[in-house]
Design a protein around this motif. Structure first.
Motif, short mmCIF file in Angstrom:
data_model
loop_
_atom_site.label_atom_id
_atom_site.label_comp_id
_atom_site.label_asym_id
_atom_site.label_seq_id
_atom_site.Cartn_x
_atom_site.Cartn_y
_atom_site.Cartn_z
N ALA A 196 2.49 1.59 -5.85
CA ALA A 196 1.10 1.97 -6.14
C ALA A 196 0.15 0.82 -5.81
N PHE A 197 0.52 -0.38 -6.23
CA PHE A 197 -0.40 -1.49 -5.98
C PHE A 197 -0.57 -1.72 -4.49
N ASP A 198 0.52 -1.61 -3.75
CA ASP A 198 0.41 -1.80 -2.29
C ASP A 198 -0.57 -0.82 -1.65
N SER A 199 -0.66 0.36 -2.21
CA SER A 199 -1.56 1.35 -1.61
C SER A 199 -3.04 1.00 -1.84
N TYR A 200 -3.31 0.11 -2.80
CA TYR A 200 -4.70 -0.29 -3.06
C TYR A 200 -5.02 -1.69 -2.54
N ARG A 201 -3.99 -2.44 -2.20
CA ARG A 201 -4.15 -3.85 -1.87
C ARG A 201 -5.26 -4.11 -0.83
N HIS A 202 -5.31 -3.26 0.17
CA HIS A 202 -6.26 -3.52 1.26
C HIS A 202 -7.70 -3.17 0.90
N ASP A 203 -7.87 -2.51 -0.25
CA ASP A 203 -9.23 -2.19 -0.70
C ASP A 203 -9.87 -3.35 -1.47
N VAL A 204 -9.08 -4.36 -1.79
CA VAL A 204 -9.59 -5.43 -2.65
C VAL A 204 -9.29 -6.81 -2.05
N PRO A 205 -9.81 -7.07 -0.85
CA PRO A 205 -9.49 -8.34 -0.19
C PRO A 205 -9.99 -9.57 -0.97
N GLY A 206 -11.14 -9.43 -1.60
CA GLY A 206 -11.66 -10.57 -2.37
C GLY A 206 -10.74 -10.91 -3.53
N LEU A 207 -10.25 -9.89 -4.18
CA LEU A 207 -9.36 -10.09 -5.32
C LEU A 207 -8.05 -10.74 -4.87
N ILE A 208 -7.50 -10.28 -3.76
CA ILE A 208 -6.23 -10.85 -3.28
C ILE A 208 -6.40 -12.33 -2.94
N THR A 209 -7.53 -12.66 -2.33
CA THR A 209 -7.80 -14.06 -2.03
C THR A 209 -7.92 -14.88 -3.32
N LEU A 210 -8.59 -14.30 -4.30
CA LEU A 210 -8.72 -14.99 -5.59
C LEU A 210 -7.36 -15.30 -6.20
N ILE A 211 -6.48 -14.32 -6.16
CA ILE A 211 -5.16 -14.49 -6.78
C ILE A 211 -4.37 -15.59 -6.06
N ASP A 212 -4.50 -15.64 -4.74
CA ASP A 212 -3.84 -16.71 -3.99
C ASP A 212 -4.40 -18.08 -4.38
N ARG A 213 -5.70 -18.13 -4.59
CA ARG A 213 -6.32 -19.40 -5.01
C ARG A 213 -5.77 -19.86 -6.36
#
Lengths: 247, 247
Positions: A196-213
């Motif tokens: 489920a999360f993978d299906s939304y991952r590309h809708d939240v690029p800012g959030l993914i970058t934040l998590i990597d930071r």
């Protein structure tokens, strides 16, 4: 802090799960302050799960707690995850000191706590006193609603917050404790609902970058590699039951 | 307050229910400060439920809100019930100013918010997007667990807090915003689960006395008599469905 002696903070939380305690642990780790995770110590040294039960039933504390986590600093005993996190953040430079920033941080943190309760209820929609296996059918319905409606609602909201603040972090230009909690939320969703999360991952690029930071913060990275980080498991809040996940 | 001009606070909440907004209304009323309950104003004067939806979708606010209630004070827009209540309480003398008292107040307030979520989930255990009637069987199970286990747990906890503080109020010797929220919780339980609550009433004499004290505050009493107080109803959080109650 001038008001504290050098004794370490004492964290009281269930010793075998990340749970709500993990949100406090991440703040303590990023702040770089000394703490003892009391119930994870050997029983011979005053640890073990019995300590938690004794504290919850104790008549000695003037501020009894309803549930773990609790944090003790000398005479001060504090509970409720968002409350502990805000206290630590204010004391150790993980939230700006002005009123609007503190209110915004707490607003986001409380939204994460609500989100977390909804995650918990995907596997325990009826009763926390019963096993998941006893409420599996209801869990399937609740998880389906969570995945289809609530997870995207929350994720889109966070992406909007990041857009509106226009910086690298949820509060703008400096890391705060809310970023640490958001990291934990996303790691948990990735663990519990990978499809489920993978299906939304590309809708939240800012959030993914934040998590990597957050992941790359030196103290966070060291913590995640240490044995102080308890692995996700099916006794915690984020549980991976494949039948509750959806692609 | 020096930082405010004299413009009234603007409260944004669903206009036909008490809901979470009621916890904010009670603080505003006891504080005796001017406020506009925006969505309850006529649409011709900028009110109505559409205002809420616009705000939740607006790209204009730097601190978007996930859900009502929201409170606006000039440029400041704040959401999350416990966050708004604490802000108002600090500004208007409804919580002591020292760190331990603030932390204790917030700890209790967040426990009330958790309790409130559990009340909500008694009639919506599966999905907030569906009607109660579509999850009635699950609601019966969840309500039964709430009544038998959770309600007494919370009630006993509050009675212990009152015992341990040894004063007339939850924080000891002065009324705080937490007492107002506890009043609302108990009135709600009496409305939603009258038979169940009656079966516990005699176990919590301190709490019952506290609630009577809050009821008798002049400003609270005037508010409860006014048409600003929306009656409990079956669209709110506290709903009286006789089949969910138990004697």
């Amino acid at each position: 802090m001038s008001e504290r002696d050098d004794a370490p903070y004492e964290l009281f939380y269930w010793p075998a799960i990340q749970g709500r305690g993990e949100f406090v642990r991440l703040v303590l780790e990023e702040a770089g302050v000394a703490y003892v995770d009391v119930a994870r110590q050997p029983e011979s040294e005053g640890g073990g799960v019995g300590v938690l039960r004794e504290m919850l039933e104790s008549e000695l504390d003037q501020t009894p707690s309803f549930a773990p986590p609790m944090l003790r600093d000398g005479d001060l005993l504090v509970s409720q995850t968002a409350n502990i996190c805000l206290m630590l953040a204010r004391r150790h430079g993980l939230v700006p000191d002005d009123e609007p920033s503190r209110l915004h941080a707490n607003q986001l943190q409380l939204t994460i706590q609500d989100w977390l309760t909804e995650v918990h209820d995907t596997h325990h929609p009826i009763s926390v006193a019963d096993y998941y296996e006893e409420q599996r059918e209801e869990a399937r319905e609740r998880a389906s609603f969570f995945i289809e409606k609530r997870m995207p609602n929350f994720l889109e909201y966070v992406e909007r917050v990041l857009d509106s603040m226009g910086g690298d972090w949820l509060l703008g230009h400096e890391l705060s404790y809310v970023d640490l909690s958001m990291f934990q939320m996303i790691r948990g969703l990735e663990y519990a609902f990978p499809r489920a999360f993978d299906s939304y991952r590309h809708d939240v690029p800012g959030l993914i970058t934040l998590i990597d930071r957050v992941r790359d913060r030196p103290r966070v990275a060291a913590y995640l590699e240490s044995d102080r980080r308890i692995p996700f498991n099916e006794r915690g809040i984020f549980r991976h039951y494949p039948e509750l996940d959806a692609g």
